[in-house]
Design a protein around this motif. Structure first.
Motif, PDB file in Angstrom:
ATOM      1  N   VAL A   1      -8.631  -1.246   4.186  1.00  0.00           N
ATOM      2  CA  VAL A   1      -7.595  -1.081   3.654  1.00  0.00           C
ATOM      3  C   VAL A   1      -7.290  -2.576   3.201  1.00  0.00           C
ATOM      4  O   VAL A   1      -6.800  -2.801   1.859  1.00  0.00           O
TER       5      VAL A   1
ATOM      6  N   PRO B   1      -1.389  -3.469   7.055  1.00  0.00           N
ATOM      7  CA  PRO B   1      -2.773  -2.659   6.991  1.00  0.00           C
ATOM      8  C   PRO B   1      -2.954  -1.905   8.545  1.00  0.00           C
ATOM      9  O   PRO B   1      -3.395  -1.113   8.830  1.00  0.00           O
TER      10      PRO B   1
ATOM     11  N   THR C   1       5.396   3.720   2.082  1.00  0.00           N
ATOM     12  CA  THR C   1       4.670   2.331   1.453  1.00  0.00           C
ATOM     13  C   THR C   1       5.003   1.281   2.535  1.00  0.00           C
ATOM     14  O   THR C   1       5.622   1.433   3.381  1.00  0.00           O
TER      15      THR C   1
ATOM     16  N   ASP D   1       3.270  -2.948   3.995  1.00  0.00           N
ATOM     17  CA  ASP D   1       2.289  -4.068   3.281  1.00  0.00           C
ATOM     18  C   ASP D   1       1.479  -4.410   4.712  1.00  0.00           C
ATOM     19  O   ASP D   1       0.794  -5.610   4.640  1.00  0.00           O
TER      20      ASP D   1
ATOM     21  N   TYR E   1       0.861  -1.325   0.123  1.00  0.00           N
ATOM     22  CA  TYR E   1      -0.076  -0.059  -0.147  1.00  0.00           C
ATOM     23  C   TYR E   1       0.689   1.131   0.134  1.00  0.00           C
ATOM     24  O   TYR E   1       1.797   1.254   0.528  1.00  0.00           O
TER      25      TYR E   1
ATOM     26  N   SER F   1      -8.364   3.231  -4.017  1.00  0.00           N
ATOM     27  CA  SER F   1      -7.953   4.047  -3.121  1.00  0.00           C
ATOM     28  C   SER F   1      -8.919   4.227  -2.034  1.00  0.00           C
ATOM     29  O   SER F   1     -10.136   4.140  -2.268  1.00  0.00           O
TER      30      SER F   1
ATOM     31  N   VAL G   1      -5.010   5.979   1.121  1.00  0.00           N
ATOM     32  CA  VAL G   1      -4.334   4.616   1.140  1.00  0.00           C
ATOM     33  C   VAL G   1      -4.513   4.223  -0.429  1.00  0.00           C
ATOM     34  O   VAL G   1      -5.761   4.264  -0.866  1.00  0.00           O
ATOM     35  N   THR G   2      -3.484   3.684  -0.988  1.00  0.00           N
ATOM     36  CA  THR G   2      -3.818   3.466  -2.353  1.00  0.00           C
ATOM     37  C   THR G   2      -3.223   1.872  -2.351  1.00  0.00           C
ATOM     38  O   THR G   2      -1.982   1.819  -2.215  1.00  0.00           O
ATOM     39  N   GLY G   3      -3.995   0.847  -2.948  1.00  0.00           N
ATOM     40  CA  GLY G   3      -3.500  -0.511  -2.924  1.00  0.00           C
ATOM     41  C   GLY G   3      -2.571  -0.462  -4.336  1.00  0.00           C
ATOM     42  O   GLY G   3      -2.815  -0.026  -5.211  1.00  0.00           O
ATOM     43  N   LYS G   4      -1.326  -1.206  -4.054  1.00  0.00           N
ATOM     44  CA  LYS G   4      -0.283  -1.291  -5.129  1.00  0.00           C
ATOM     45  C   LYS G   4      -0.275  -3.023  -5.738  1.00  0.00           C
ATOM     46  O   LYS G   4      -0.669  -3.428  -5.191  1.00  0.00           O
TER      47      LYS G   4
END
Length: 125
Positions: free
Chosen positions: A98, A34, A30, A32, A2, A106, A122-125
């Motif tokens: 999340v 949550p 960034t 990982d 994230y 996001s 928060v944006t998922g990658k």
């Protein structure tokens, strides 16, 4: 993984400014985890003051009994126990949301203040 972006914005002092707010601080990272993201979001609420909630989370005050075995708060004001339970309910919701983010999705949380606002994205990658 994230990406997290936390922006703190203040009202501009000049009435003729093009934009009503200016960014005074931006934090990005960034992770990982949550749980870390949720705890960072709750830390912002705690540091801002009792009863502060991100937009859309105001109902956590009146509904936190649902998440906490029908715990009842006093009619007048908020107790430390109620504040703790409400923030815990917010933390659990943020962490769960999340975890649901897909790649490129996001979740944007906003905290309005008299002097400006904070955005937590928060944006998922």
């Amino acid at each position: 993984m994230y990406a997290v972006s936390i922006g703190e914005f203040a009202k501009t002092k000049k009435s003729e400014a093009n934009k009503p707010y200016r960014c005074v601080k931006r934090t990005t990272y960034t992770t990982d985890d949550p749980s870390r993201i949720a705890e960072d979001a709750i830390t912002i609420l705690r540091d801002t003051g009792v009863g502060m909630r991100f937009s859309g989370m105001e109902d956590f005050g009146s509904a936190h009994g649902f998440w906490n075995d029908d715990h009842e708060c006093p009619d007048e004001g908020s107790s430390e126990e109620c504040e703790r339970l409400e923030l815990e309910a917010c933390r659990e919701w943020i962490e769960g949301r999340v975890r649901q983010l897909g790649t490129g999705e996001s979740e944007a949380l906003h905290l309005s203040l008299d002097s400006g606002f904070t955005e937590f994205i928060v944006t998922g990658k």
